[in-house]
Design an enzyme around this catalytic site. Structure first.
Site, PDB file in Angstrom:
ATOM      1  N   SER A 128      48.918  32.513  49.466  1.00 43.44           N
ATOM      2  CA  SER A 128      47.568  32.544  48.898  1.00 43.44           C
ATOM      3  C   SER A 128      47.404  31.540  47.754  1.00 43.44           C
ATOM      4  O   SER A 128      48.347  31.288  47.000  1.00 43.44           O
ATOM      5  CB  SER A 128      47.277  33.946  48.372  1.00 43.44           C
ATOM      6  OG  SER A 128      46.150  33.948  47.538  1.00 43.44           O
ATOM      7  N   HIS A 138      39.242  39.781  56.794  1.00 41.05           N
ATOM      8  CA  HIS A 138      39.888  39.958  55.488  1.00 41.05           C
ATOM      9  C   HIS A 138      40.380  41.403  55.324  1.00 41.05           C
ATOM     10  O   HIS A 138      40.356  41.965  54.233  1.00 41.05           O
ATOM     11  CB  HIS A 138      38.877  39.620  54.385  1.00 41.05           C
ATOM     12  CG  HIS A 138      39.456  38.882  53.208  1.00 41.05           C
ATOM     13  ND1 HIS A 138      39.270  37.548  52.990  1.00 41.05           N
ATOM     14  CD2 HIS A 138      40.217  39.296  52.154  1.00 41.05           C
ATOM     15  CE1 HIS A 138      39.862  37.177  51.855  1.00 41.05           C
ATOM     16  NE2 HIS A 138      40.454  38.232  51.339  1.00 41.05           N
TER      17      HIS A 138
HETATM   18  C1  LIG Z   1      45.440  43.027  48.466  1.00 41.18           C
HETATM   19  C2  LIG Z   1      44.962  41.949  49.385  1.00 41.18           C
HETATM   20  C3  LIG Z   1      44.802  40.666  48.871  1.00 41.18           C
HETATM   21  C4  LIG Z   1      44.394  39.632  49.720  1.00 41.18           C
HETATM   22  N1  LIG Z   1      44.325  38.358  49.240  1.00 41.18           N
HETATM   23  C5  LIG Z   1      43.947  37.353  50.059  1.00 41.18           C
HETATM   24  C6  LIG Z   1      43.933  36.006  49.597  1.00 41.18           C
HETATM   25  O1  LIG Z   1      44.291  35.722  48.470  1.00 41.18           O
HETATM   26  N2  LIG Z   1      43.515  35.051  50.471  1.00 41.18           N
HETATM   27  C7  LIG Z   1      43.137  35.330  51.754  1.00 41.18           C
HETATM   28  O2  LIG Z   1      42.755  34.437  52.511  1.00 41.18           O
HETATM   29  N3  LIG Z   1      43.170  36.596  52.212  1.00 41.18           N
HETATM   30  C8  LIG Z   1      43.581  37.598  51.412  1.00 41.18           C
HETATM   31  N4  LIG Z   1      43.661  38.870  51.911  1.00 41.18           N
HETATM   32  C9  LIG Z   1      43.368  39.112  53.345  1.00 41.18           C
HETATM   33  C10 LIG Z   1      44.634  38.917  54.184  1.00 41.18           C
HETATM   34  O3  LIG Z   1      44.999  37.567  54.268  1.00 41.18           O
HETATM   35  C11 LIG Z   1      44.427  39.433  55.622  1.00 41.18           C
HETATM   36  O4  LIG Z   1      43.297  38.814  56.166  1.00 41.18           O
HETATM   37  C12 LIG Z   1      44.276  40.942  55.703  1.00 41.18           C
HETATM   38  O5  LIG Z   1      45.104  41.597  54.770  1.00 41.18           O
HETATM   39  C13 LIG Z   1      44.640  41.407  57.101  1.00 41.18           C
HETATM   40  O6  LIG Z   1      44.338  42.751  57.254  1.00 41.18           O
HETATM   41  P1  LIG Z   1      45.407  43.931  57.113  1.00 41.18           P
HETATM   42  O7  LIG Z   1      45.682  44.096  55.637  1.00 41.18           O
HETATM   43  O8  LIG Z   1      44.685  45.098  57.684  1.00 41.18           O
HETATM   44  O9  LIG Z   1      46.648  43.545  57.891  1.00 41.18           O
HETATM   45  C14 LIG Z   1      44.082  39.918  51.079  1.00 41.18           C
HETATM   46  C15 LIG Z   1      44.249  41.209  51.573  1.00 41.18           C
HETATM   47  C16 LIG Z   1      44.701  42.217  50.742  1.00 41.18           C
HETATM   48  C17 LIG Z   1      44.912  43.585  51.319  1.00 41.18           C
END
Ligand SMILES: Cc1cc2nc3c(=O)[nH]c(=O)nc-3n(C[C@H](O)[C@H](O)[C@H](O)COP(=O)(O)O)c2cc1C
Length: 399
Positions: free
Chosen positions: A147, A296
């Site tokens: 990230s 996301h």
């Molecule tokens: C706590 C948290 C922080 C996240 N931070 C980012 C990030 O910094 N950049 C990004 O593109 N996606 C971010 N995401 C989304 C993840 O990349 C991903 O799309 C998502 O977690 C997938 O779903 P899942 O948690 O159900 O597996 C974040 C997700 C969570 C849970």
């Protein structure tokens, strides 16, 4: 009721209500919430076993940050329920004695189609943060995305992974900042830049805000809320002029930004957060190298649409012109196989590796990845598919 008993009851209530636990019979659900937490990664039977330990280990606000979906969490629930809309069609009498789970992408070979999704601030879950995650990815030979707002720099992540890591780029509201971040990633040797385009409005994370009320600690002792203080804790911003930066998102973002970035960096370029055929076709037309179908993890819009539901039509529109990665809600080998059989190249996971990280650090992340890989292998064998290429659309149907 004592503090321990109270927090135990809260945990059981949380787990009982958890949309993430969808699946399993009544007895399985009862056994899972029967008050027994795993004491070591090897005791875990599935990835959910780590969630309860993460809940116990983390301060309420940090757990809330991870668990929260947006608004009423309709999309968060849909991401799990969506898998019930599809069934697998197992074939018999196929030789699966030799199983091959290697995944090729942009000329690189990985041991698995399971990818580490980019997640900010991993140090909020364990002091080893992204270092532990990168090392776990190295040990299982998984593709990993870092990230923009990671608590580790892209250079250090690549060193820990021992191979190019992909860099996820938040566009920010300043082109110069976005450009500097992209150039840093390119210089560090990132395998690709993945622009996340789904964060547009304020994120109303009610679960987080409710759990913050339970948190008695002074959050500002560790992190102040200003944008400047926020990015100063994120090493990818080191040395970048952030004067005037007010957001890592961008309300005026259009395909012009993507075109400009395409002209700026030579690295492979993907966008993350697409959910429609229209946008997937625009990604092809704009010369992107790939897309990540994602909502996301249910954190940005409460549209109610799961990624697994959107995936087939997007794959149809893309017609193999670029590789498609998908994430959001993937927790089981069967989930992964459904997406791969539809035609996705790889599946990224988010929260499950955070549960492993918060529960046991690097060994927890490794066990989460290992369990998913073991389930994937078993499902492939049951489907009569000895390789990822053998996972074809005829093996999955809409229920
Ligand atoms: C706590 C948290 C922080 C996240 N931070 C980012 C990030 O910094 N950049 C990004 O593109 N996606 C971010 N995401 C989304 C993840 O990349 C991903 O799309 C998502 O977690 C997938 O779903 P899942 O948690 O159900 O597996 C974040 C997700 C969570 C849970």
């Amino acid at each position: 009721m004592g503090g321990d008993a109270l927090s135990r009851r809260r945990l059981l209530n949380y787990l009982a209500a958890s949309p993430l636990l969808a699946g399993g019979g009544a007895l399985a659900q009862e056994l899972r919430t029967s008050d027994k937490l795993i004491a070591a990664p090897r005791e875990a039977l599935d990835v959910f076993d780590f969630e309860a330990v993460a809940h116990r280990n983390l301060a309420p606000a940090h757990f809330g940050y991870m668990a929260s979906g947006v608004d009423g969490e309709v999309t968060l629930r849909a991401n799990r329920d969506g898998f019930l809309k599809f069934q697998l069609r197992p074939r018999r009498l196929v030789d699966v004695g030799k199983l091959d789970t290697t995944m090729e992408l942009f000329g690189e070979t990985y041991g698995s189609p399971i990818v580490i999704a980019p997640i900010g601030s991993n140090a909020a879950f364990h002091s080893d943060g992204e270092l532990a995650v990168s090392r776990a990815a190295r040990n299982g030979n998984h593709l990993s995305m870092l990230s923009t707002v990671a608590t580790l720099s892209i250079d250090d992540a690549i060193a820990a992974r021992g191979r190019p890591v992909w860099f996820q780029l938040y566009p920010t509201d300043h082109w110069n900042v976005a450009e500097a971040l992209a150039r840093r990633a390119e210089k560090a040797g990132a395998g690709a830049i993945v622009v996340t385009v789904d964060v547009v409005a304020r994120q109303n994370w009610e679960t987080l805000y409710r759990l913050m009320r339970d948190d008695t600690r002074d959050c500002s002792a560790c992190h102040q809320r200003t944008m400047k203080a926020f990015v100063q804790r994120k090493p990818n911003f080191d040395g970048i002029d952030i004067a005037g930066l007010t957001s890592t998102g961008h309300t005026t973002l259009t395909w012009d930004f993507v075109k400009r970035l395409r002209d700026t960096v030579k690295t492979r370029l993907l966008v993350k957060g697409l959910m429609t055929t229209e946008d997937a076709v625009l990604a092809v037309d704009n010369g992107l190298d790939g897309i990540v179908v994602s909502n996301h993890g249910g954190r940005v819009d409460d549209s109610g649409r799961s990624t697994i539901d959107a995936l087939p039509e997007i794959l149809k529109a893309v017609r193999g012109r670029l590789p498609v990665i998908v994430d959001s809600g993937f927790r089981r080998g069967t989930d992964i196989v459904k997406a791969l059989a539809m035609g996705a190249r790889a599946v990224a996971i988010g929260r499950p590796y955070l549960w492993g990280l918060a529960a046991f650090g690097q060994p927890g992340v490794e066990r989460v990845l290992g369990l998913l890989q073991t389930e994937l292998r078993a499902v492939m064998m049951q489907m009569g598919a000895p390789s990822l290429k053998a996972l074809t659309p005829t093996l999955v149907r809409r229920a």
